[in-house]
Design a protein around this motif. Structure first.
Motif, PDB file in Angstrom:
ATOM      1  N   GLN A  37       6.407  -7.950  13.773  1.00 11.47           N
ATOM      2  CA  GLN A  37       5.010  -8.148  14.158  1.00 11.47           C
ATOM      3  C   GLN A  37       4.379  -6.837  14.615  1.00 11.47           C
ATOM      4  O   GLN A  37       3.224  -6.550  14.284  1.00 11.47           O
ATOM      5  CB  GLN A  37       4.902  -9.196  15.272  1.00 11.47           C
ATOM      6  N   GLN A  38       5.138  -6.029  15.345  1.00 13.32           N
ATOM      7  CA  GLN A  38       4.622  -4.730  15.778  1.00 13.32           C
ATOM      8  C   GLN A  38       4.287  -3.844  14.591  1.00 13.32           C
ATOM      9  O   GLN A  38       3.251  -3.171  14.565  1.00 13.32           O
ATOM     10  CB  GLN A  38       5.652  -4.031  16.683  1.00 13.32           C
ATOM     11  N   SER A  39       5.166  -3.847  13.579  1.00 14.94           N
ATOM     12  CA  SER A  39       4.946  -3.026  12.399  1.00 14.94           C
ATOM     13  C   SER A  39       3.676  -3.460  11.661  1.00 14.94           C
ATOM     14  O   SER A  39       2.847  -2.627  11.269  1.00 14.94           O
ATOM     15  CB  SER A  39       6.148  -3.116  11.462  1.00 14.94           C
ATOM     16  N   VAL A  40       3.516  -4.763  11.475  1.00 18.34           N
ATOM     17  CA  VAL A  40       2.338  -5.276  10.775  1.00 18.34           C
ATOM     18  C   VAL A  40       1.084  -5.039  11.609  1.00 18.34           C
ATOM     19  O   VAL A  40       0.036  -4.639  11.080  1.00 18.34           O
ATOM     20  CB  VAL A  40       2.510  -6.772  10.444  1.00 18.34           C
ATOM     21  N   ASP A  41       1.171  -5.264  12.915  1.00 21.92           N
ATOM     22  CA  ASP A  41       0.027  -5.007  13.801  1.00 21.92           C
ATOM     23  C   ASP A  41      -0.450  -3.564  13.660  1.00 21.92           C
ATOM     24  O   ASP A  41      -1.655  -3.297  13.552  1.00 21.92           O
ATOM     25  CB  ASP A  41       0.408  -5.270  15.263  1.00 21.92           C
ATOM     26  N   ASN A  42       0.485  -2.630  13.663  1.00 26.83           N
ATOM     27  CA  ASN A  42       0.129  -1.212  13.553  1.00 26.83           C
ATOM     28  C   ASN A  42      -0.516  -0.901  12.203  1.00 26.83           C
ATOM     29  O   ASN A  42      -1.485  -0.139  12.122  1.00 26.83           O
ATOM     30  CB  ASN A  42       1.369  -0.337  13.760  1.00 26.83           C
ATOM     31  N   THR A  43       0.040  -1.509  11.140  1.00 29.02           N
ATOM     32  CA  THR A  43      -0.512  -1.285   9.802  1.00 29.02           C
ATOM     33  C   THR A  43      -1.943  -1.803   9.714  1.00 29.02           C
ATOM     34  O   THR A  43      -2.828  -1.137   9.153  1.00 29.02           O
ATOM     35  CB  THR A  43       0.358  -1.985   8.739  1.00 29.02           C
ATOM     36  N   VAL A  44      -2.175  -2.966  10.277  1.00 26.33           N
ATOM     37  CA  VAL A  44      -3.514  -3.560  10.215  1.00 26.33           C
ATOM     38  C   VAL A  44      -4.502  -2.774  11.078  1.00 26.33           C
ATOM     39  O   VAL A  44      -5.629  -2.484  10.656  1.00 26.33           O
ATOM     40  CB  VAL A  44      -3.466  -5.037  10.643  1.00 26.33           C
ATOM     41  N   LYS A  45      -4.072  -2.411  12.272  1.00 28.95           N
ATOM     42  CA  LYS A  45      -4.975  -1.671  13.176  1.00 28.95           C
ATOM     43  C   LYS A  45      -5.387  -0.326  12.577  1.00 28.95           C
ATOM     44  O   LYS A  45      -6.543   0.074  12.636  1.00 28.95           O
ATOM     45  CB  LYS A  45      -4.301  -1.459  14.527  1.00 28.95           C
TER      46      LYS A  45
END
Length: 364
Positions: A37-45
């Motif tokens: 989730q952290q990885s995807v959150d960072n990619t989206v942000k």
């Protein structure tokens, strides 16, 4: 004085113990779910440039050719939908884990693949909700509305129902959620459009011999939307254009490669050239192994109880049965590599249906 020193030492020991315990807690490894989730959150942000977003959902793959097809698809979507951010997810946990492990990273030549990190739709939808996109389109890259398409819908419903309980309910009430349908969602319009697009790519091959499309299909127990019929309907539509087109699958009962040959023989085609090509979004394991692989069972073939010849690729099956079928007649292009077929998916995205899963699961 000795007693005071003892108290001081005891106090220091307590402070040290508390400190060590605090360090232990802070250094506890996060779970894979949290890490994903952290990885995807960072990619989206970092990738958020617009207020609207498209999430492409594919089953997945571990082959470099497939990775490049996905990359190109995302790039083409960004061109076609300039007001949207575009991301891609895999629905298959097996593909996600094996791609991250570099299943084909040590292969040679064209098969050599990068190590890639893909994530399932729930992580992407959660990240979208956290940055609060005003519109989310989820586009299924499935060919038929079968089992995997059902999973896409369930991901969307879980998101609308705030499955983790951490999204703003006021946001979920107002966000526009849309669903892009699979390639052959409609039995008439979509099937005819795909048949026309395929003929534009394979007409020259069909003049020289049989073109056998290999779809996936669902076993009967997983054919939840009774979507397997689309393969039969597609063959019927294609044969109205050219009788040399056939459509079989790796998983649909009564439509394995053996049944394709039975239909060919019934039509008087007992020899000649056979071109095989995947009727799948990408050219992955099924295309490389089930279709174009070199596996062949002991002959004479002994079909299993469902009529399929196991442990034998389409190439080797047709070759063994006397047809001109070889490496040279294996056409490895996945459907996303065909511009006119990819456009059909894009048309579904343009006409994505607005769904109200929030209110369907949260009655007022």
């Amino acid at each position: 004085m000795k007693r005071i020193k003892t108290w001081i030492l005891a106090a220091m020991a307590i402070v040290l113990a508390v400190s060590l315990n605090s360090c232990d807690k802070s250094e506890e490894p996060i779970t894979n779910v949290e890490r994903y989730q952290q990885s995807v959150d960072n990619t989206v942000k970092t990738g958020k440039k617009h207020d609207k977003v498209i999430l492409l959902v594919a089953f997945g793959s571990t082959w470099q050719r497939a990775f490049l097809a996905f990359d190109n698809t995302v790039a083409e979507y960004k061109k076609a939908f300039p007001d949207y951010d575009v991301f891609l997810s895999f629905s298959s946990a097996i593909c996600i884990n094996r791609a991250a492990a570099g299943e084909h990273a040590k292969d040679e030549g064209e098969a050599k693949a990068e190590v890639r990190h893909y994530y399932s739709p729930n992580f992407w939808l959660e990240a979208f909700g956290r940055v609060q996109y005003s519109e989310i389109i989820v586009q299924s890259l499935q060919v038929i509305p079968g089992e995997e398409y059902g999973r896409v819908i369930n991901y969307m419903k879980d998101f609308a129902n705030n499955s983790l309980g951490d999204l703003d309910d006021a946001y979920l009430k107002k966000v526009t959620l849309r669903l892009g349908l699979p390639l052959m969602a409609d039995a008439d319009k979509d099937v005819k459009a795909l048949a026309k697009a395929l003929d534009a790519n394979y007409a020259n091959y069909a003049k020289q011999g049989v073109v056998a499309f290999m779809g996936h299909g669902n076993p009967d127990s997983y054919d939840i939307y009774k979507a397997n019929i689309r393969y039969t309907q597609l063959e019927e539509a294609l044969q109205k254009i050219n009788k040399n087109y056939y459509v079989g699958t790796v998983d649909m009962k009564d439509n394995f490669k053996t049944f394709v040959r039975d239909r060919m023989v019934k039509a008087g085609v007992s020899k000649g050239r056979v071109y095989c090509t995947p009727l799948m979004s990408i050219s992955g394991d099924h295309a490389h192994n089930d279709m174009a692989g070199n596996d062949v069972a002991k002959t004479p073939f002994q079909p299993n109880e469902e009529g399929e010849v196991e442990d034998t690729s389409w190439k080797m099956y047709f070759k063994t049965m006397g047809y001109d079928c070889s490496n040279e007649t294996q056409i490895m292009n996945g459907l996303l590599e065909r511009e006119n077929v990819r456009q059909l998916w894009m048309n579904h995205t343009k006409n994505a249906e607005k769904v109200d899963y929030y209110h369907s699961k949260n009655p007022e």
